[in-house]
Motif scaffolding. Structure first.
Motif, PDB file in Angstrom:
ATOM      1  N   GLU A  77       0.864  -1.181   0.000  1.00 23.08           N
ATOM      2  CA  GLU A  77       0.000   0.000   0.000  1.00 23.08           C
ATOM      3  C   GLU A  77       0.895   1.225   0.000  1.00 23.08           C
ATOM      4  O   GLU A  77       1.599   1.460   0.988  1.00 23.08           O
ATOM      5  N   MET A  78       0.924   1.967  -1.073  1.00 19.03           N
ATOM      6  CA  MET A  78       1.762   3.163  -1.218  1.00 19.03           C
ATOM      7  C   MET A  78       3.224   2.888  -0.836  1.00 19.03           C
ATOM      8  O   MET A  78       3.844   3.636  -0.071  1.00 19.03           O
ATOM      9  N   GLY A  79       3.727   1.776  -1.354  1.00 17.50           N
ATOM     10  CA  GLY A  79       5.136   1.442  -1.124  1.00 17.50           C
ATOM     11  C   GLY A  79       5.431   0.770   0.205  1.00 17.50           C
ATOM     12  O   GLY A  79       6.566   0.406   0.481  1.00 17.50           O
ATOM     13  N   TYR A 101       5.698   1.236   9.984  1.00 12.09           N
ATOM     14  CA  TYR A 101       6.028   0.170   9.036  1.00 12.09           C
ATOM     15  C   TYR A 101       5.899  -1.180   9.720  1.00 12.09           C
ATOM     16  O   TYR A 101       6.440  -1.342  10.818  1.00 12.09           O
ATOM     17  N   PRO A 102       5.266  -2.161   9.108  1.00 16.79           N
ATOM     18  CA  PRO A 102       4.459  -2.122   7.881  1.00 16.79           C
ATOM     19  C   PRO A 102       2.984  -1.859   8.191  1.00 16.79           C
ATOM     20  O   PRO A 102       2.657  -1.481   9.314  1.00 16.79           O
ATOM     21  N   VAL A 103       2.115  -2.070   7.194  1.00 12.81           N
ATOM     22  CA  VAL A 103       0.664  -2.048   7.404  1.00 12.81           C
ATOM     23  C   VAL A 103       0.273  -3.416   7.944  1.00 12.81           C
ATOM     24  O   VAL A 103       0.702  -4.444   7.392  1.00 12.81           O
ATOM     25  N   LEU A 104      -0.488  -3.453   9.022  1.00 12.77           N
ATOM     26  CA  LEU A 104      -0.888  -4.731   9.621  1.00 12.77           C
ATOM     27  C   LEU A 104      -2.315  -5.081   9.219  1.00 12.77           C
ATOM     28  O   LEU A 104      -3.204  -4.227   9.253  1.00 12.77           O
ATOM     29  N   LYS A 105      -2.497  -6.347   8.854  1.00 11.88           N
ATOM     30  CA  LYS A 105      -3.823  -6.825   8.491  1.00 11.88           C
ATOM     31  C   LYS A 105      -4.167  -7.911   9.510  1.00 11.88           C
ATOM     32  O   LYS A 105      -3.536  -8.981   9.514  1.00 11.88           O
ATOM     33  N   LEU A 106      -5.112  -7.630  10.379  1.00  8.78           N
ATOM     34  CA  LEU A 106      -5.411  -8.530  11.495  1.00  8.78           C
ATOM     35  C   LEU A 106      -6.823  -9.075  11.395  1.00  8.78           C
ATOM     36  O   LEU A 106      -7.620  -8.619  10.576  1.00  8.78           O
ATOM     37  N   LYS A 107      -7.086 -10.041  12.281  1.00  7.43           N
ATOM     38  CA  LYS A 107      -8.409 -10.663  12.282  1.00  7.43           C
ATOM     39  C   LYS A 107      -9.141 -10.241  13.554  1.00  7.43           C
ATOM     40  O   LYS A 107      -8.571 -10.305  14.654  1.00  7.43           O
ATOM     41  N   THR A 170       1.820   8.721   9.081  1.00  3.14           N
ATOM     42  CA  THR A 170       0.598   7.959   9.342  1.00  3.14           C
ATOM     43  C   THR A 170       0.803   6.521   8.894  1.00  3.14           C
ATOM     44  O   THR A 170       1.530   6.251   7.938  1.00  3.14           O
ATOM     45  N   GLY A 171       0.195   5.615   9.609  1.00  9.19           N
ATOM     46  CA  GLY A 171       0.254   4.200   9.259  1.00  9.19           C
ATOM     47  C   GLY A 171      -1.141   3.634   9.257  1.00  9.19           C
ATOM     48  O   GLY A 171      -2.123   4.358   9.454  1.00  9.19           O
ATOM     49  N   ARG A 172      -1.231   2.311   9.070  1.00 12.58           N
ATOM     50  CA  ARG A 172      -2.553   1.730   8.954  1.00 12.58           C
ATOM     51  C   ARG A 172      -2.603   0.348   9.601  1.00 12.58           C
ATOM     52  O   ARG A 172      -1.651  -0.427   9.505  1.00 12.58           O
ATOM     53  N   VAL A 173      -3.755   0.100  10.227  1.00 14.32           N
ATOM     54  CA  VAL A 173      -4.056  -1.244  10.718  1.00 14.32           C
ATOM     55  C   VAL A 173      -5.413  -1.617  10.135  1.00 14.32           C
ATOM     56  O   VAL A 173      -6.382  -0.858  10.287  1.00 14.32           O
ATOM     57  N   ILE A 174      -5.448  -2.755   9.458  1.00 15.87           N
ATOM     58  CA  ILE A 174      -6.708  -3.210   8.854  1.00 15.87           C
ATOM     59  C   ILE A 174      -7.191  -4.404   9.668  1.00 15.87           C
ATOM     60  O   ILE A 174      -6.420  -5.332   9.928  1.00 15.87           O
ATOM     61  N   VAL A 175      -8.443  -4.350  10.114  1.00 14.24           N
ATOM     62  CA  VAL A 175      -8.992  -5.479  10.868  1.00 14.24           C
ATOM     63  C   VAL A 175     -10.127  -6.100  10.062  1.00 14.24           C
ATOM     64  O   VAL A 175     -11.150  -5.454   9.814  1.00 14.24           O
ATOM     65  N   ASP A 176      -9.906  -7.338   9.639  1.00 14.96           N
ATOM     66  CA  ASP A 176     -10.929  -8.062   8.867  1.00 14.96           C
ATOM     67  C   ASP A 176     -11.984  -8.602   9.822  1.00 14.96           C
ATOM     68  O   ASP A 176     -11.649  -9.084  10.901  1.00 14.96           O
ATOM     69  N   PRO A 177     -13.273  -8.554   9.399  1.00  8.90           N
ATOM     70  CA  PRO A 177     -14.338  -9.080  10.272  1.00  8.90           C
ATOM     71  C   PRO A 177     -14.182 -10.586  10.472  1.00  8.90           C
ATOM     72  O   PRO A 177     -13.610 -11.283   9.627  1.00  8.90           O
ATOM     73  N   GLN A 178     -14.738 -11.057  11.569  1.00  6.54           N
ATOM     74  CA  GLN A 178     -14.628 -12.471  11.921  1.00  6.54           C
ATOM     75  C   GLN A 178     -15.277 -13.364  10.872  1.00  6.54           C
ATOM     76  O   GLN A 178     -16.329 -13.022  10.359  1.00  6.54           O
TER      77      GLN A 178
END
Ligand code: CU
Length: 178
Positions: A77-79, A101-107, A170-178
């Protein structure tokens, strides 16, 4: 006449008034209540994060983050790599001028141990809009047990002024729905 060098004669003072004594007592009791609140909130309020801390060389921390990214990267995401670690694992985010760093994709509902450290100066980890704040100090690895309870996109901002690019950090954390 009295001055800074000439003291007043005897008997110049009067004992404190009853209401003054009362207010001093109330102020003291309130100080003690607030003092007792610190350990109370730590244990009961969930306000102060309990976690592990360890000393770490910034280069050693960087190596862990690189390994983490290599193991679990799923996109970019944007490098900045997007990393999706398995539930229950140790996850890493680093702060440096001027990037998270980095972008986290969590559950949602899964528990992770989130490691935070800085490579250069003090930064402030602030998870928006949930208002979780943490001081990130170089040379220390903070391990926090986290369980995301809401799905969505969260922004990490830096709340500790760290130089000319601070406002861009700025950074990002993405939380996927259960
Ligand atoms: Cu900053």
């Amino acid at each position: 006449m009295n001055s800074g060098v000439v003291s007043p004669g005897a008997g110049w003072w009067k004992p404190a008034n009853r209401s003054e004594k009362l207010w001093v007592t109330i102020a003291f009791v309130w100080c003690m209540v607030l003092f007792a609140m610190m350990p109370f909130w730590h244990l009961k309020g969930g306000q102060n994060a309990s976690g592990t801390r360890a000393r770490v060389e910034p280069s050693a921390y960087m190596a862990r983050v690189d390994q983490f990214v290599k193991d679990y990267q799923v996109g970019e995401e944007m490098g900045v790599p997007v990393v999706q670690p398995p539930p229950g694992s140790d996850i890493y985010m680093l702060a440096r001028m001027w990037q998270w760093y980095p972008v986290l994709k969590l559950k949602q509902g899964a528990t992770y141990t989130l490691h935070l450290s800085s490579l250069d100066v003090n930064h402030g980890f602030s998870l928006y809009p949930v208002n979780i704040n943490f001081q990130i100090v170089p040379g220390y690895d903070y391990g926090l047990k986290v369980t995301p309870n809401q799905a969505g996109q969260f922004t990490v901002i830096c709340n500790e002024f760290c130089g000319i690019g601070h406002h861009l950090m700025t950074g990002r954390v993405i939380v996927d729905p259960q």
